[in-house]
Design a protein around this motif. Structure first.
Motif, PDB file in Angstrom:
ATOM      1  N   PHE A   1       0.870  -0.801   8.360  1.00 38.68           N
ATOM      2  CA  PHE A   1       1.962  -0.703   7.389  1.00 38.68           C
ATOM      3  C   PHE A   1       3.188  -1.360   7.693  1.00 38.68           C
ATOM      4  O   PHE A   1       3.600  -2.281   6.849  1.00 38.68           O
ATOM      5  CB  PHE A   1       2.393   0.941   7.338  1.00 38.68           C
ATOM      6  N   GLU A   2       3.705  -1.551   8.913  1.00 40.50           N
ATOM      7  CA  GLU A   2       4.900  -2.418   9.115  1.00 40.50           C
ATOM      8  C   GLU A   2       4.615  -3.926   8.956  1.00 40.50           C
ATOM      9  O   GLU A   2       5.344  -4.490   8.499  1.00 40.50           O
ATOM     10  CB  GLU A   2       5.195  -1.969  10.767  1.00 40.50           C
ATOM     11  N   THR A   3       3.411  -4.331   9.187  1.00 43.26           N
ATOM     12  CA  THR A   3       3.072  -5.869   8.915  1.00 43.26           C
ATOM     13  C   THR A   3       3.111  -6.182   7.670  1.00 43.26           C
ATOM     14  O   THR A   3       3.571  -7.187   7.259  1.00 43.26           O
ATOM     15  CB  THR A   3       1.529  -6.090   9.798  1.00 43.26           C
TER      16      THR A   3
ATOM     17  N   GLY B   1       4.955  -8.827   3.261  1.00 45.12           N
ATOM     18  CA  GLY B   1       5.096  -8.442   1.841  1.00 45.12           C
ATOM     19  C   GLY B   1       3.731  -8.640   1.229  1.00 45.12           C
ATOM     20  O   GLY B   1       3.669  -8.879   0.100  1.00 45.12           O
ATOM     21  N   GLU B   2       2.795  -8.885   2.016  1.00 46.45           N
ATOM     22  CA  GLU B   2       1.317  -8.966   1.417  1.00 46.45           C
ATOM     23  C   GLU B   2       0.528  -7.642   1.949  1.00 46.45           C
ATOM     24  O   GLU B   2       0.411  -7.318   2.994  1.00 46.45           O
ATOM     25  CB  GLU B   2       0.802 -10.394   2.084  1.00 46.45           C
ATOM     26  N   ALA B   3       0.001  -7.227   0.763  1.00 46.39           N
ATOM     27  CA  ALA B   3      -0.962  -6.105   1.022  1.00 46.39           C
ATOM     28  C   ALA B   3      -2.087  -6.400   0.290  1.00 46.39           C
ATOM     29  O   ALA B   3      -2.183  -6.837  -0.955  1.00 46.39           O
ATOM     30  CB  ALA B   3      -0.120  -4.776   0.648  1.00 46.39           C
ATOM     31  N   ASP B   4      -3.408  -5.837   0.762  1.00 46.99           N
ATOM     32  CA  ASP B   4      -4.567  -5.595   0.313  1.00 46.99           C
ATOM     33  C   ASP B   4      -4.536  -4.886  -1.010  1.00 46.99           C
ATOM     34  O   ASP B   4      -3.860  -3.708  -0.980  1.00 46.99           O
ATOM     35  CB  ASP B   4      -5.523  -5.119   1.236  1.00 46.99           C
ATOM     36  N   GLU B   5      -5.053  -5.247  -2.121  1.00 43.41           N
ATOM     37  CA  GLU B   5      -5.013  -4.667  -3.268  1.00 43.41           C
ATOM     38  C   GLU B   5      -5.453  -3.002  -3.355  1.00 43.41           C
ATOM     39  O   GLU B   5      -4.832  -2.380  -3.974  1.00 43.41           O
ATOM     40  CB  GLU B   5      -6.084  -4.956  -4.325  1.00 43.41           C
ATOM     41  N   ASN B   6      -6.290  -2.752  -2.095  1.00 42.62           N
ATOM     42  CA  ASN B   6      -6.788  -1.227  -1.889  1.00 42.62           C
ATOM     43  C   ASN B   6      -5.678  -0.449  -1.136  1.00 42.62           C
ATOM     44  O   ASN B   6      -5.751   0.693  -1.490  1.00 42.62           O
ATOM     45  CB  ASN B   6      -7.839  -1.476  -1.072  1.00 42.62           C
ATOM     46  N   VAL B   7      -4.619  -1.112  -0.720  1.00 45.63           N
ATOM     47  CA  VAL B   7      -3.738  -0.319   0.165  1.00 45.63           C
ATOM     48  C   VAL B   7      -2.175  -0.283  -0.480  1.00 45.63           C
ATOM     49  O   VAL B   7      -1.203   0.237   0.088  1.00 45.63           O
ATOM     50  CB  VAL B   7      -3.526  -0.598   1.364  1.00 45.63           C
ATOM     51  N   LYS B   8      -1.997  -1.169  -1.544  1.00 42.43           N
ATOM     52  CA  LYS B   8      -0.782  -1.545  -2.186  1.00 42.43           C
ATOM     53  C   LYS B   8       0.072   0.228  -2.626  1.00 42.43           C
ATOM     54  O   LYS B   8       1.129   0.165  -2.073  1.00 42.43           O
ATOM     55  CB  LYS B   8      -0.928  -2.416  -3.289  1.00 42.43           C
ATOM     56  N   ASP B   9      -0.706   0.779  -3.411  1.00 42.61           N
ATOM     57  CA  ASP B   9      -0.317   1.940  -3.665  1.00 42.61           C
ATOM     58  C   ASP B   9       0.195   2.893  -2.495  1.00 42.61           C
ATOM     59  O   ASP B   9       1.072   3.647  -2.631  1.00 42.61           O
ATOM     60  CB  ASP B   9      -1.159   2.732  -4.554  1.00 42.61           C
ATOM     61  N   THR B  10      -0.772   2.907  -1.608  1.00 41.55           N
ATOM     62  CA  THR B  10      -0.412   3.879  -0.386  1.00 41.55           C
ATOM     63  C   THR B  10       0.904   3.336   0.525  1.00 41.55           C
ATOM     64  O   THR B  10       1.473   4.065   0.788  1.00 41.55           O
ATOM     65  CB  THR B  10      -1.853   3.782   0.666  1.00 41.55           C
TER      66      THR B  10
ATOM     67  N   GLU C   1       3.509   1.744  -0.817  1.00 42.49           N
ATOM     68  CA  GLU C   1       4.619   2.021  -1.760  1.00 42.49           C
ATOM     69  C   GLU C   1       4.685   3.306  -1.600  1.00 42.49           C
ATOM     70  O   GLU C   1       5.930   3.694  -1.100  1.00 42.49           O
ATOM     71  CB  GLU C   1       4.390   1.471  -3.108  1.00 42.49           C
ATOM     72  N   ALA C   2       3.929   4.113  -1.683  1.00 41.16           N
ATOM     73  CA  ALA C   2       3.976   5.821  -1.728  1.00 41.16           C
ATOM     74  C   ALA C   2       4.860   6.211  -0.102  1.00 41.16           C
ATOM     75  O   ALA C   2       5.742   7.002  -0.009  1.00 41.16           O
ATOM     76  CB  ALA C   2       2.711   6.706  -1.704  1.00 41.16           C
ATOM     77  N   ILE C   3       4.202   5.464   1.145  1.00 38.23           N
ATOM     78  CA  ILE C   3       4.809   5.580   2.373  1.00 38.23           C
ATOM     79  C   ILE C   3       6.338   5.314   2.200  1.00 38.23           C
ATOM     80  O   ILE C   3       7.060   6.000   2.681  1.00 38.23           O
ATOM     81  CB  ILE C   3       4.079   5.025   3.380  1.00 38.23           C
ATOM     82  N   LYS C   4       6.405   4.027   1.890  1.00 33.40           N
ATOM     83  CA  LYS C   4       7.846   3.424   1.742  1.00 33.40           C
ATOM     84  C   LYS C   4       8.869   4.308   1.034  1.00 33.40           C
ATOM     85  O   LYS C   4       9.776   4.861   1.395  1.00 33.40           O
ATOM     86  CB  LYS C   4       8.058   2.008   1.145  1.00 33.40           C
ATOM     87  N   GLU C   5       8.246   4.742  -0.165  1.00 32.83           N
ATOM     88  CA  GLU C   5       9.360   5.942  -0.806  1.00 32.83           C
ATOM     89  C   GLU C   5       9.492   7.365  -0.229  1.00 32.83           C
ATOM     90  O   GLU C   5      10.631   7.556   0.075  1.00 32.83           O
ATOM     91  CB  GLU C   5       8.383   6.538  -2.221  1.00 32.83           C
ATOM     92  N   LYS C   6       8.481   7.789   0.639  1.00 31.76           N
ATOM     93  CA  LYS C   6       8.801   8.934   1.463  1.00 31.76           C
ATOM     94  C   LYS C   6       9.519   8.640   2.593  1.00 31.76           C
ATOM     95  O   LYS C   6      10.609   9.518   2.910  1.00 31.76           O
ATOM     96  CB  LYS C   6       7.318   9.251   1.992  1.00 31.76           C
ATOM     97  N   LEU C   7       9.351   7.596   3.344  1.00 30.70           N
ATOM     98  CA  LEU C   7      10.191   7.130   4.169  1.00 30.70           C
ATOM     99  C   LEU C   7      11.655   7.172   3.803  1.00 30.70           C
ATOM    100  O   LEU C   7      12.791   7.382   4.422  1.00 30.70           O
ATOM    101  CB  LEU C   7       9.913   5.839   4.960  1.00 30.70           C
ATOM    102  N   ASP C   8      11.820   6.480   2.560  1.00 29.47           N
ATOM    103  CA  ASP C   8      13.186   6.015   2.059  1.00 29.47           C
ATOM    104  C   ASP C   8      13.754   7.724   1.794  1.00 29.47           C
ATOM    105  O   ASP C   8      15.205   7.842   2.016  1.00 29.47           O
ATOM    106  CB  ASP C   8      13.290   5.458   0.761  1.00 29.47           C
TER     107      ASP C   8
END
Length: 124
Positions: free
Chosen positions: A54-56, A61-70, A72-79
């Motif tokens: 996640f930190e990487t 700024g590059e994420a595998d298509e399979n994990v982009k939503d996850t 983003e969801a984690i980032k929203e929760k952390l915010d």
């Protein structure tokens, strides 16, 4: 005396069987405990790996298509957690030390935890 000798032999045999079964149960339970302990450690390793990934992803700024939503969801929760923690600190008339993240009184000149010199908002 044959009856008494026979009873003693049978009792010894029964004790041997019970002893062996008890040893098997203890061994099996210890093995189950070891398996569960390893599973718990494995879960921690998975979490550590996931956090690193996640930190990487955030850093590159590059994420595998399979994990982009996850991601983003984690980032929203952390915010949201950060926002709520700030509200909690404000309600307690405290703020976070920029060096060690300890909660310190709003008007503190130094951090009680690490000794960092703090800038009071009116000094900025």
């Amino acid at each position: 005396m044959d009856f008494l000798d026979n009873a003693i032999v049978k009792a010894k045999e029964a004790f041997g069987v019970v002893s062996k079964k008890t040893e098997e149960i203890v061994t099996t339970e210890k093995q189950k405990f070891d398996v569960n302990s390893l599973k718990a450690k494995l879960q921690k390793d998975y979490a550590k790996l996931g956090k690193y990934y996640f930190e990487t992803v955030l850093a590159n700024g590059e994420a595998d298509e399979n994990v982009k939503d996850t991601v983003e969801a984690i980032k929203e929760k952390l915010d949201e957690i950060e926002k709520l923690n700030a509200e909690i600190l404000a309600a307690k008339a405290k703020r976070l030390c920029p060096a060690c993240s300890a909660a310190v009184p709003e008007n503190a000149k130094f951090c009680n935890n690490c000794g960092e010199k703090l800038i009071i908002d009116s000094e900025e």
